[in-house]
Design a protein around this motif. Sequence first.
Motif, PDB file in Angstrom:
ATOM      1  N   TYR A  65      37.301  37.513  44.519  1.00 34.55           N
ATOM      2  CA  TYR A  65      36.915  37.574  43.100  1.00 34.55           C
ATOM      3  C   TYR A  65      35.806  38.601  42.845  1.00 34.55           C
ATOM      4  CZ  TYR A  65      33.407  33.719  43.794  1.00 34.55           C
ATOM      5  OH  TYR A  65      32.389  32.919  44.181  1.00 34.55           O
TER       6      TYR A  65
ATOM      7  N   THR B 227      38.538  42.585  44.285  1.00 39.32           N
ATOM      8  CA  THR B 227      38.872  42.356  45.696  1.00 39.32           C
ATOM      9  C   THR B 227      38.252  43.458  46.574  1.00 39.32           C
ATOM     10  OG1 THR B 227      40.870  43.712  45.637  1.00 39.32           O
ATOM     11  CG2 THR B 227      41.125  41.388  45.009  1.00 39.32           C
TER      12      THR B 227
ATOM     13  N   PHE C 125      33.305  33.283  32.005  1.00 46.58           N
ATOM     14  CA  PHE C 125      33.663  34.695  31.832  1.00 46.58           C
ATOM     15  C   PHE C 125      35.186  34.786  31.926  1.00 46.58           C
ATOM     16  CE2 PHE C 125      34.328  38.790  34.149  1.00 46.58           C
ATOM     17  CZ  PHE C 125      33.671  39.678  33.303  1.00 46.58           C
TER      18      PHE C 125
ATOM     19  N   THR D 116      35.846  30.296  36.164  1.00 40.42           N
ATOM     20  CA  THR D 116      34.736  29.456  36.620  1.00 40.42           C
ATOM     21  C   THR D 116      33.976  28.929  35.396  1.00 40.42           C
ATOM     22  OG1 THR D 116      34.562  30.879  38.555  1.00 40.42           O
ATOM     23  CG2 THR D 116      32.672  29.440  38.094  1.00 40.42           C
TER      24      THR D 116
ATOM     25  N   GLN E 211      39.811  45.451  48.376  1.00 38.66           N
ATOM     26  CA  GLN E 211      40.609  46.684  48.218  1.00 38.66           C
ATOM     27  C   GLN E 211      40.143  47.442  46.973  1.00 38.66           C
ATOM     28  OE1 GLN E 211      42.086  43.616  49.009  1.00 38.66           O
ATOM     29  NE2 GLN E 211      42.281  44.285  51.128  1.00 38.66           N
TER      30      GLN E 211
ATOM     31  N   TRP F 113      41.850  31.159  36.574  1.00 40.74           N
ATOM     32  CA  TRP F 113      40.758  31.106  37.553  1.00 40.74           C
ATOM     33  C   TRP F 113      39.385  31.237  36.889  1.00 40.74           C
ATOM     34  CZ3 TRP F 113      43.084  29.513  41.661  1.00 40.74           C
ATOM     35  CH2 TRP F 113      44.286  30.068  42.094  1.00 40.74           C
TER      36      TRP F 113
ATOM     37  N   GLY G  60      45.104  40.592  37.150  1.00 42.43           N
ATOM     38  CA  GLY G  60      43.844  40.317  37.834  1.00 42.43           C
ATOM     39  C   GLY G  60      43.081  41.594  38.114  1.00 42.43           C
ATOM     40  N   SER G  61      43.529  42.339  39.142  1.00 44.64           N
ATOM     41  CA  SER G  61      42.825  43.574  39.499  1.00 44.64           C
ATOM     42  C   SER G  61      42.909  44.617  38.392  1.00 44.64           C
ATOM     43  CB  SER G  61      43.422  44.162  40.787  1.00 44.64           C
ATOM     44  OG  SER G  61      43.241  43.255  41.845  1.00 44.64           O
TER      45      SER G  61
ATOM     46  N   LEU H  74      38.114  36.888  31.933  1.00 44.35           N
ATOM     47  CA  LEU H  74      38.745  38.207  32.031  1.00 44.35           C
ATOM     48  C   LEU H  74      40.151  38.104  32.631  1.00 44.35           C
ATOM     49  CD1 LEU H  74      38.196  41.305  31.683  1.00 44.35           C
ATOM     50  CD2 LEU H  74      37.447  41.317  34.065  1.00 44.35           C
ATOM     51  N   THR H  75      40.253  37.439  33.791  1.00 46.48           N
ATOM     52  CA  THR H  75      41.521  37.413  34.537  1.00 46.48           C
ATOM     53  C   THR H  75      42.595  36.622  33.790  1.00 46.48           C
ATOM     54  OG1 THR H  75      40.233  37.461  36.572  1.00 46.48           O
ATOM     55  CG2 THR H  75      42.534  36.805  36.776  1.00 46.48           C
TER      56      THR H  75
HETATM   57  P1  FAD Z   1      45.946  40.784  42.273  1.00 48.37           P
HETATM   58  O1  FAD Z   1      45.288  41.733  41.354  1.00 48.37           O
HETATM   59  O2  FAD Z   1      47.348  40.400  41.976  1.00 48.37           O
HETATM   60  O3  FAD Z   1      45.867  41.384  43.754  1.00 48.37           O
HETATM   61  C1  FAD Z   1      46.708  40.923  44.816  1.00 48.37           C
HETATM   62  C2  FAD Z   1      46.453  41.835  46.023  1.00 48.37           C
HETATM   63  O4  FAD Z   1      46.827  43.193  45.687  1.00 48.37           O
HETATM   64  C3  FAD Z   1      44.989  41.876  46.432  1.00 48.37           C
HETATM   65  O5  FAD Z   1      44.903  41.995  47.828  1.00 48.37           O
HETATM   66  C4  FAD Z   1      44.482  43.169  45.800  1.00 48.37           C
HETATM   67  O6  FAD Z   1      43.378  43.720  46.497  1.00 48.37           O
HETATM   68  C5  FAD Z   1      45.732  44.051  45.932  1.00 48.37           C
HETATM   69  N1  FAD Z   1      45.727  45.125  44.943  1.00 48.37           N
HETATM   70  C6  FAD Z   1      45.841  45.054  43.601  1.00 48.37           C
HETATM   71  N2  FAD Z   1      45.781  46.257  43.049  1.00 48.37           N
HETATM   72  C7  FAD Z   1      45.598  47.146  44.053  1.00 48.37           C
HETATM   73  C8  FAD Z   1      45.452  48.567  44.140  1.00 48.37           C
HETATM   74  N3  FAD Z   1      45.451  49.338  43.051  1.00 48.37           N
HETATM   75  N4  FAD Z   1      45.306  49.113  45.366  1.00 48.37           N
HETATM   76  C9  FAD Z   1      45.279  48.353  46.491  1.00 48.37           C
HETATM   77  N5  FAD Z   1      45.409  47.009  46.475  1.00 48.37           N
HETATM   78  C10 FAD Z   1      45.569  46.421  45.272  1.00 48.37           C
HETATM   79  N6  FAD Z   1      38.231  35.693  36.985  1.00 48.37           N
HETATM   80  C11 FAD Z   1      37.534  35.682  35.816  1.00 48.37           C
HETATM   81  O7  FAD Z   1      37.824  36.439  34.895  1.00 48.37           O
HETATM   82  N7  FAD Z   1      36.485  34.832  35.641  1.00 48.37           N
HETATM   83  C12 FAD Z   1      36.096  33.944  36.602  1.00 48.37           C
HETATM   84  O8  FAD Z   1      35.139  33.184  36.396  1.00 48.37           O
HETATM   85  C13 FAD Z   1      36.822  33.925  37.832  1.00 48.37           C
HETATM   86  N8  FAD Z   1      36.511  33.013  38.797  1.00 48.37           N
HETATM   87  C14 FAD Z   1      37.336  32.898  39.893  1.00 48.37           C
HETATM   88  C15 FAD Z   1      37.147  31.834  40.791  1.00 48.37           C
HETATM   89  C16 FAD Z   1      38.027  31.650  41.849  1.00 48.37           C
HETATM   90  C17 FAD Z   1      37.828  30.484  42.768  1.00 48.37           C
HETATM   91  C18 FAD Z   1      39.092  32.567  42.057  1.00 48.37           C
HETATM   92  C19 FAD Z   1      40.074  32.396  43.191  1.00 48.37           C
HETATM   93  C20 FAD Z   1      39.261  33.622  41.203  1.00 48.37           C
HETATM   94  C21 FAD Z   1      38.405  33.799  40.100  1.00 48.37           C
HETATM   95  N9  FAD Z   1      38.624  34.812  39.155  1.00 48.37           N
HETATM   96  C22 FAD Z   1      37.913  34.827  37.981  1.00 48.37           C
HETATM   97  C23 FAD Z   1      39.759  35.726  39.315  1.00 48.37           C
HETATM   98  C24 FAD Z   1      39.505  36.845  40.305  1.00 48.37           C
HETATM   99  O9  FAD Z   1      38.547  37.753  39.811  1.00 48.37           O
HETATM  100  C25 FAD Z   1      40.871  37.492  40.606  1.00 48.37           C
HETATM  101  O10 FAD Z   1      41.588  36.557  41.389  1.00 48.37           O
HETATM  102  C26 FAD Z   1      40.723  38.822  41.314  1.00 48.37           C
HETATM  103  O11 FAD Z   1      40.227  39.795  40.438  1.00 48.37           O
HETATM  104  C27 FAD Z   1      42.063  39.331  41.881  1.00 48.37           C
HETATM  105  O12 FAD Z   1      43.073  39.287  40.926  1.00 48.37           O
HETATM  106  P2  FAD Z   1      44.458  38.568  41.296  1.00 48.37           P
HETATM  107  O13 FAD Z   1      44.158  37.243  41.859  1.00 48.37           O
HETATM  108  O14 FAD Z   1      45.323  38.632  40.096  1.00 48.37           O
HETATM  109  O15 FAD Z   1      45.073  39.459  42.451  1.00 48.37           O
END
Ligand code: FAD
Length: 381
Positions: A359, A362, A125, A160, A364, A158, A133-134, A127-128
Amino acid sequence: MDLSLSDTQAGIKQLAKDFCDRELAPNARELDRTEAYPEELVPKLFEVGFLGATIPEEHGGMGLDYLSYGLIVEEAGRTDASVRSMISVNLGLVASSILNYGTDEQKAEWLPRLAGERDPGLGAFGLTEPDHGSDPSSMTSFARRDGEDWVINGSKMWITNGSRGVLTVVYANTDDGITAFLVPQDADGYEGRPLHGKLGLRAGDTAEVTLTDVRVPGDAVLGEVGRGLRIALHSLDNGRMSLAAGCTGISQACLDASLAYAAEREQFGKPIAGFQLVQELLSDIYLDLEASRSLWQKVAWLHDLGERHTIESSVAKTFCSEAAVRNANRAVQVHGGYGYSDEYPVGRYLRDARVTTLYEGTSQIQRLLLGRHLTGVSAFT
Ligand code: FAD
């Protein structure tokens, strides 16, 4: 304690427990230590049917209900969370999207493969992105039309199953908005590079994916052009249920390991299980475990009734993931210094649990979704 299970569901639970104890548990520590992908296990997961659990029988799967699926995922989470993640993404995020939004041709092409009936392989999948990410709505991967085809450029982070699977659902912007594409992982220009050095899920395939002029035909679009984000959010409703069930498995493993250790370890001339403060740790694990199981099973029950469960999935995902982290931390505490080495599995439980509040949205982001549901006011805009 489970919801009341039918004979079939109880049979699936037993099958999953036996399989996971036999095939997953004995290798989990070594795979974690060496960051090795469980090469030999994947064909067995296809063979036993778990990778096709919710795929209808007409497409080569087991055609199980969501409660049965959750029972399988919980057992996988209990024994090896890396493997649980692999199953959850294949079914909860990828197969469910194709089932809900795919054409008959797309279902016939991909579902038997994801279920293992022919040319078996896992789904991913995508997306990220490295910088998104978020907030996936701001993604920069882009697909442009070229005659009947689409040409996709961008990178995903990231992912999977992203380097060892057969298919990635790639989300990319188009002139008409974000669109989901079914991209074979052997397409020219698709490169999945495994990421190493993760805190947990070390046996899982987590990849950085680069798409360089990846050309796919028009019929690789999943659902409608420009409606991809809707597909992603809908599939996350299913993914989060599965994640919650997997986290419940981690909590169960924490309880099992802690009870065994507390009975065997003696201090001050008696088993530590007899100390009230250790009993408090054990009871708190149990409280969080029971609440977790009720929450994911409620979501599965709603799903099996055909009800939408966006909020319930979000509640279950948030609670069960945070409970798994709390429980793994408690389990390390029960084990004292031995909990800090990989002689016992509880350190791995803590590292594996830690990603689950990150993932699939988050903690939050989940609270903002719940806040919007409760107040009617969006914190995102
Ligand atoms: P960021 O979005 O940069 O967030 C950083 C921090 O800021 C977090 O604490 C977050 O909560 C906070 N934050 C961000 N926006 C806000 C807001 N508006 N208000 C308050 N706090 C906020 N993704 C896929 O698409 N497919 C996958 O298969 C997949 N597998 C994964 C497997 C692993 C082992 C890992 C580590 C990640 C995986 N991911 C995958 C990605 C995962 O979904 C993202 O890491 C996650 O959505 C967070 O995005 P980010 O890491 O960019 O963090």
